[in-house]
Scaffold this active site. Sequence first.
Site, PDB file in Angstrom:
ATOM      1  N   GLY A  37      44.532  43.925  44.299  1.00 53.91           N
ATOM      2  CA  GLY A  37      43.962  45.352  44.509  1.00 53.91           C
ATOM      3  C   GLY A  37      44.663  46.057  45.643  1.00 53.91           C
ATOM      4  O   GLY A  37      45.574  45.236  46.412  1.00 53.91           O
ATOM      5  N   ASP A  57      37.069  36.971  49.274  1.00 53.40           N
ATOM      6  CA  ASP A  57      37.529  36.462  48.102  1.00 53.40           C
ATOM      7  C   ASP A  57      36.249  35.612  47.243  1.00 53.40           C
ATOM      8  O   ASP A  57      35.500  34.787  48.015  1.00 53.40           O
ATOM      9  CB  ASP A  57      38.480  35.297  48.410  1.00 53.40           C
ATOM     10  CG  ASP A  57      38.856  34.378  47.301  1.00 53.40           C
ATOM     11  OD1 ASP A  57      38.371  34.528  45.920  1.00 53.40           O
ATOM     12  OD2 ASP A  57      39.617  33.720  47.489  1.00 53.40           O
ATOM     13  N   VAL A  58      35.716  36.197  46.028  1.00 50.74           N
ATOM     14  CA  VAL A  58      34.669  35.863  45.554  1.00 50.74           C
ATOM     15  C   VAL A  58      34.828  34.273  44.922  1.00 50.74           C
ATOM     16  O   VAL A  58      33.634  33.710  44.504  1.00 50.74           O
ATOM     17  CB  VAL A  58      34.130  36.585  44.591  1.00 50.74           C
ATOM     18  CG1 VAL A  58      33.953  38.220  44.860  1.00 50.74           C
ATOM     19  CG2 VAL A  58      35.315  36.728  43.342  1.00 50.74           C
ATOM     20  N   ASN A 100      29.884  31.597  41.524  1.00 46.58           N
ATOM     21  CA  ASN A 100      29.169  32.458  42.653  1.00 46.58           C
ATOM     22  C   ASN A 100      28.293  33.639  42.439  1.00 46.58           C
ATOM     23  O   ASN A 100      27.196  33.678  42.874  1.00 46.58           O
ATOM     24  CB  ASN A 100      30.361  32.525  43.814  1.00 46.58           C
ATOM     25  CG  ASN A 100      30.954  31.301  44.324  1.00 46.58           C
ATOM     26  OD1 ASN A 100      30.121  30.361  44.174  1.00 46.58           O
ATOM     27  ND2 ASN A 100      32.095  31.386  45.029  1.00 46.58           N
ATOM     28  N   GLY A 103      25.157  32.752  40.735  1.00 49.32           N
ATOM     29  CA  GLY A 103      24.004  32.284  41.695  1.00 49.32           C
ATOM     30  C   GLY A 103      23.482  33.499  42.552  1.00 49.32           C
ATOM     31  O   GLY A 103      22.322  33.669  42.856  1.00 49.32           O
ATOM     32  N   LYS A 106      21.311  35.622  40.291  1.00 51.77           N
ATOM     33  CA  LYS A 106      20.012  34.869  40.116  1.00 51.77           C
ATOM     34  C   LYS A 106      18.913  34.977  41.320  1.00 51.77           C
ATOM     35  O   LYS A 106      17.842  35.308  41.128  1.00 51.77           O
ATOM     36  CB  LYS A 106      20.306  33.113  39.727  1.00 51.77           C
ATOM     37  CG  LYS A 106      19.204  32.565  39.329  1.00 51.77           C
ATOM     38  CD  LYS A 106      19.612  31.180  38.815  1.00 51.77           C
ATOM     39  CE  LYS A 106      18.685  29.811  39.137  1.00 51.77           C
ATOM     40  NZ  LYS A 106      18.957  29.246  40.360  1.00 51.77           N
ATOM     41  N   ALA A 115      33.617  40.996  33.313  1.00 45.24           N
ATOM     42  CA  ALA A 115      34.635  41.701  32.598  1.00 45.24           C
ATOM     43  C   ALA A 115      35.487  40.680  31.666  1.00 45.24           C
ATOM     44  O   ALA A 115      36.267  39.753  32.375  1.00 45.24           O
ATOM     45  CB  ALA A 115      35.573  42.237  33.524  1.00 45.24           C
ATOM     46  N   TYR A 146      44.561  32.373  32.340  1.00 49.27           N
ATOM     47  CA  TYR A 146      43.713  33.601  32.259  1.00 49.27           C
ATOM     48  C   TYR A 146      43.042  33.478  31.089  1.00 49.27           C
ATOM     49  O   TYR A 146      41.505  33.757  31.242  1.00 49.27           O
ATOM     50  CB  TYR A 146      44.685  35.009  32.300  1.00 49.27           C
ATOM     51  CG  TYR A 146      43.951  36.361  32.057  1.00 49.27           C
ATOM     52  CD1 TYR A 146      43.336  36.723  33.147  1.00 49.27           C
ATOM     53  CD2 TYR A 146      44.080  36.919  31.120  1.00 49.27           C
ATOM     54  CE1 TYR A 146      42.575  37.842  33.296  1.00 49.27           C
ATOM     55  CE2 TYR A 146      43.261  38.144  31.046  1.00 49.27           C
ATOM     56  CZ  TYR A 146      42.440  38.570  32.309  1.00 49.27           C
ATOM     57  OH  TYR A 146      42.063  39.944  32.245  1.00 49.27           O
ATOM     58  N   THR A 176      44.208  48.731  28.518  1.00 48.35           N
ATOM     59  CA  THR A 176      43.454  49.908  29.035  1.00 48.35           C
ATOM     60  C   THR A 176      44.607  50.464  30.208  1.00 48.35           C
ATOM     61  O   THR A 176      45.156  49.668  30.860  1.00 48.35           O
ATOM     62  CB  THR A 176      42.086  49.852  29.862  1.00 48.35           C
ATOM     63  OG1 THR A 176      41.286  49.003  28.724  1.00 48.35           O
ATOM     64  CG2 THR A 176      41.599  50.973  30.531  1.00 48.35           C
TER      65      THR A 176
END
Length: 314
Positions: A37, A57-58, A100, A103, A106, A115, A146, A176
């Site tokens: 990004g 960072d997720v 993550n 969680g 929830k 996505a 991926y 896209t």
Amino acid sequence: MKRILITGCAGFLGSHLSDRFLKEGFDVIGMDNLLTGEMNNIAHLMKEKHFTFYHHDVSKFVHVPGDLDYILHFASPASPIDYLKMPIQTLKVGSLGTHNLLGLAKAKKACLLIASTSEVYGDPLVHPQSEEYWGNVNPIGPRGVYDEAKRFQEAITMAYHTYHGLDIRIVRIFNTYGPRMRLNDGRALPAFFGQAIKGEDITVFGDGSQTRSFCYVDDQVEGIYRLLMSDYHLPVNIGNPVEISIKDVAEEILTLTNSTSKIIYLDLPKDDPKVRKPDISKAKEILAWEPKVSRKEGLELTYQYFLKKIESNN
Ligand code: UDP
């Protein structure tokens, strides 16, 4: 006011989604680790009262204070070149990152939209691809990192739905394009625009007879918005069903840009899908959605963006 977390908010789709949800009156929390990004994509949002940016960072534990109504998980390298360069991060953001966010959804009783991608169909043996098709994926090929991360992402998200009753949405995004794509992400359209504008050779892989179906970003965002607002928890294809060969789209870009570049033919990357075209009957029926922007209009808008970007050198 509804609160939404958008991961990958500084990416191509994440930034357009951030714009859209702000426009719809949401409080938007954007999260991105800036691996692929770019802050440029959200610079205009940084002074918005209802936009908050978290550099995170997720794949690591995700903490968001306060209530959340929705989560959109759009963080991931998403071009073949990017996930070849970052295979482990790609696997982690689709698997650990999704876990993550499940969680978090929830705990907050939020609805999670993931996505997913047409890559779950791999090199498809059924054409066009409907949501019922299970795909033809090579798990250990270059695209496996991926494709399998996204397939796992769908599986774990569905498991949270059936086991925990979590409210979920699964969008399968087909190719896209539009403003804010990275010129150097290796994807066909930015590569061809960059090459055409700079007068460099246009690099078509293979003989260019492989097909794709290109959806303009505004149409994609509209489809995702409608899916989130629906109550449909099974996967939905969102893409433009108008199919074209890569050689023909390269020629369209040469004509549009009035370029003197020549097409050269390079080796076809391993496991490159030979055809791709979404069956969008489900989106039409459930979301009353179909693409509105023609390739002619969309390519022109994208051309203007890349032209400005290259001229201003940023
Ligand atoms: N492609 C190409 N030249 C390039 C980049 C891509 O011919 O410089 C081809 C690629 O091999 C594929 C198609 O264009 O067949 C679309 O590639 P892209 O990376 O945009 O996305 P994909 O649909 O393969 O994920």
